[in-house]
Motif scaffolding. Sequence first.
Motif, PDB file in Angstrom:
ATOM      1  N   UNK A  38       0.833  -1.209   0.000  1.00  0.00           N
ATOM      2  CA  UNK A  38       0.000   0.000   0.000  1.00  0.00           C
ATOM      3  C   UNK A  38       0.870   1.263   0.000  1.00  0.00           C
ATOM      4  N   UNK A  39       1.933   1.240   0.782  1.00  0.00           N
ATOM      5  CA  UNK A  39       2.835   2.391   0.833  1.00  0.00           C
ATOM      6  C   UNK A  39       3.523   2.608  -0.510  1.00  0.00           C
ATOM      7  N   UNK A  40       3.907   1.510  -1.159  1.00  0.00           N
ATOM      8  CA  UNK A  40       4.546   1.620  -2.468  1.00  0.00           C
ATOM      9  C   UNK A  40       3.567   2.168  -3.501  1.00  0.00           C
ATOM     10  N   UNK A  41       2.317   1.729  -3.432  1.00  0.00           N
ATOM     11  CA  UNK A  41       1.289   2.254  -4.336  1.00  0.00           C
ATOM     12  C   UNK A  41       1.115   3.752  -4.122  1.00  0.00           C
ATOM     13  N   UNK A  42       1.102   4.171  -2.865  1.00  0.00           N
ATOM     14  CA  UNK A  42       0.958   5.593  -2.548  1.00  0.00           C
ATOM     15  C   UNK A  42       2.139   6.395  -3.088  1.00  0.00           C
ATOM     16  N   UNK A  43       3.348   5.858  -2.930  1.00  0.00           N
ATOM     17  CA  UNK A  43       4.549   6.541  -3.414  1.00  0.00           C
ATOM     18  C   UNK A  43       4.496   6.700  -4.932  1.00  0.00           C
ATOM     19  N   UNK A  44       4.147   5.620  -5.624  1.00  0.00           N
ATOM     20  CA  UNK A  44       4.057   5.686  -7.084  1.00  0.00           C
ATOM     21  C   UNK A  44       2.921   6.604  -7.518  1.00  0.00           C
ATOM     22  N   UNK A  45       1.809   6.550  -6.785  1.00  0.00           N
ATOM     23  CA  UNK A  45       0.658   7.378  -7.121  1.00  0.00           C
ATOM     24  C   UNK A  45       0.922   8.861  -6.982  1.00  0.00           C
ATOM     25  N   UNK A  46       1.877   9.219  -6.121  1.00  0.00           N
ATOM     26  CA  UNK A  46       2.223  10.630  -5.934  1.00  0.00           C
ATOM     27  C   UNK A  46       3.383  11.052  -6.827  1.00  0.00           C
ATOM     28  N   UNK A  47       3.748  10.181  -7.785  1.00  0.00           N
ATOM     29  CA  UNK A  47       4.740  10.564  -8.783  1.00  0.00           C
ATOM     30  C   UNK A  47       6.162  10.128  -8.504  1.00  0.00           C
ATOM     31  N   UNK A  48       6.379   9.236  -7.527  1.00  0.00           N
ATOM     32  CA  UNK A  48       7.732   8.796  -7.165  1.00  0.00           C
ATOM     33  C   UNK A  48       8.645  10.001  -6.931  1.00  0.00           C
ATOM     34  N   UNK A  49       8.139  10.923  -6.168  1.00  0.00           N
ATOM     35  CA  UNK A  49       8.886  12.142  -5.846  1.00  0.00           C
ATOM     36  C   UNK A  49      10.117  11.799  -5.012  1.00  0.00           C
ATOM     37  N   UNK A  50      11.300  12.309  -5.377  1.00  0.00           N
ATOM     38  CA  UNK A  50      12.509  12.022  -4.595  1.00  0.00           C
ATOM     39  C   UNK A  50      12.360  12.366  -3.116  1.00  0.00           C
ATOM     40  N   UNK A  51      11.566  13.391  -2.821  1.00  0.00           N
ATOM     41  CA  UNK A  51      11.372  13.794  -1.426  1.00  0.00           C
ATOM     42  C   UNK A  51      10.651  12.722  -0.620  1.00  0.00           C
ATOM     43  N   UNK A  52      10.010  11.787  -1.322  1.00  0.00           N
ATOM     44  CA  UNK A  52       9.264  10.729  -0.633  1.00  0.00           C
ATOM     45  C   UNK A  52      10.005   9.398  -0.605  1.00  0.00           C
ATOM     46  N   UNK A  53      11.268   9.386  -1.055  1.00  0.00           N
ATOM     47  CA  UNK A  53      12.098   8.179  -0.932  1.00  0.00           C
ATOM     48  C   UNK A  53      12.633   8.105   0.495  1.00  0.00           C
ATOM     49  N   UNK A  54      11.736   7.993   1.445  1.00  0.00           N
ATOM     50  CA  UNK A  54      12.127   8.170   2.848  1.00  0.00           C
ATOM     51  C   UNK A  54      11.837   6.967   3.738  1.00  0.00           C
ATOM     52  N   UNK A  55      11.420   5.852   3.164  1.00  0.00           N
ATOM     53  CA  UNK A  55      11.014   4.708   3.991  1.00  0.00           C
ATOM     54  C   UNK A  55      12.227   3.910   4.461  1.00  0.00           C
ATOM     55  N   UNK A  56      13.085   4.557   5.257  1.00  0.00           N
ATOM     56  CA  UNK A  56      14.288   3.882   5.733  1.00  0.00           C
ATOM     57  C   UNK A  56      13.970   2.731   6.678  1.00  0.00           C
ATOM     58  N   UNK A  57      12.739   2.699   7.210  1.00  0.00           N
ATOM     59  CA  UNK A  57      12.346   1.637   8.130  1.00  0.00           C
ATOM     60  C   UNK A  57      11.546   0.547   7.425  1.00  0.00           C
TER      61      UNK A  57
END
Length: 299
Positions: free
Chosen positions: A270-289
């Motif tokens: 679901x989180x990956x879908x959300x990230x892709x849905x928002x355009x794979x913005x570099x600012x959202x490459x933050x799921x270090x956990x």
Amino acid sequence: MAVRRAVIIGAQLHRGIRLPAAHLPRLDVGTHQSNIKSRSAFRQEGPHLLFFSSLPPRYYNHAMSDESVPNAEQVFKQAFAAADPAPHLLKLLKEYPTYATVKDLIVSYTEAVEEDPSRAQAHAAAISKVATSAEAPTIGSETLWSLVNSELADQHFKVAYGDDEITQFAPNNTYLLDSLLSGLSLKYGLTSTGDMYAAIGNGLDAPEDGTTRSQVLLAGACIQILLAGSKLAAEGAGSYRTSPEAVAGKLKAQKTANTMKDPHAARVLELAISHAGSGLNPANDTADDVFALLFPSKS
């Protein structure tokens, strides 16, 4: 230092001669950083059979003449145990500026991440900090950065995965740990290869058959997307470049197919879908956990 990862040499040897990945040259089939070609070769062969040419001279020479840090395994383990490993690692590299030390550095880094994935981001950040430091030593005719780049390129997805490593969904799964290491390399710009991007594609296109294998492949793709999804949509991905819309569409198809049986994996999807849905913005490459989200502590 023992290297858990191994690669297969030779076109016909599925269980053939193995050498530590760190002692192998870059692939000559166009999977290295600046020479990424079609993903079809990887998908036709699968993530289990890779071909290498002869070793360049430096890989023979360093084994006989270069010396690494004395008691390298223990010394590097102590360095990575520090709150900030970077100063300790840089000191070791300046004292022993050899190819062998760089190889031990990368092997120790991968082992440290595998031993404690919760510190993976801190370790990757330390490698990046050391490799780009103005104090980083030149080794032979090469910069520390270039050697770190090539050594990591020779690590990610350069292993013959056994059936249990693909079909068991667990925190010690080699494929998922490779995905974590690969995603961090993309995130920090440490290296970029066709194998790394192809692994994401294999997950996005995992068979919708409800098997654990498909769940593992998809989970590996989600790990990399959440850590560095913007790289997949960027020009640097070469022929592997995929639009955020296409990524989102494939992830949604996997959700519809109920590929992720594990509830934690389903949440990561679901989180990956959300990230892709928002355009794979570099600012959202933050799921270090992301690894902790997949495998939360039972305590």
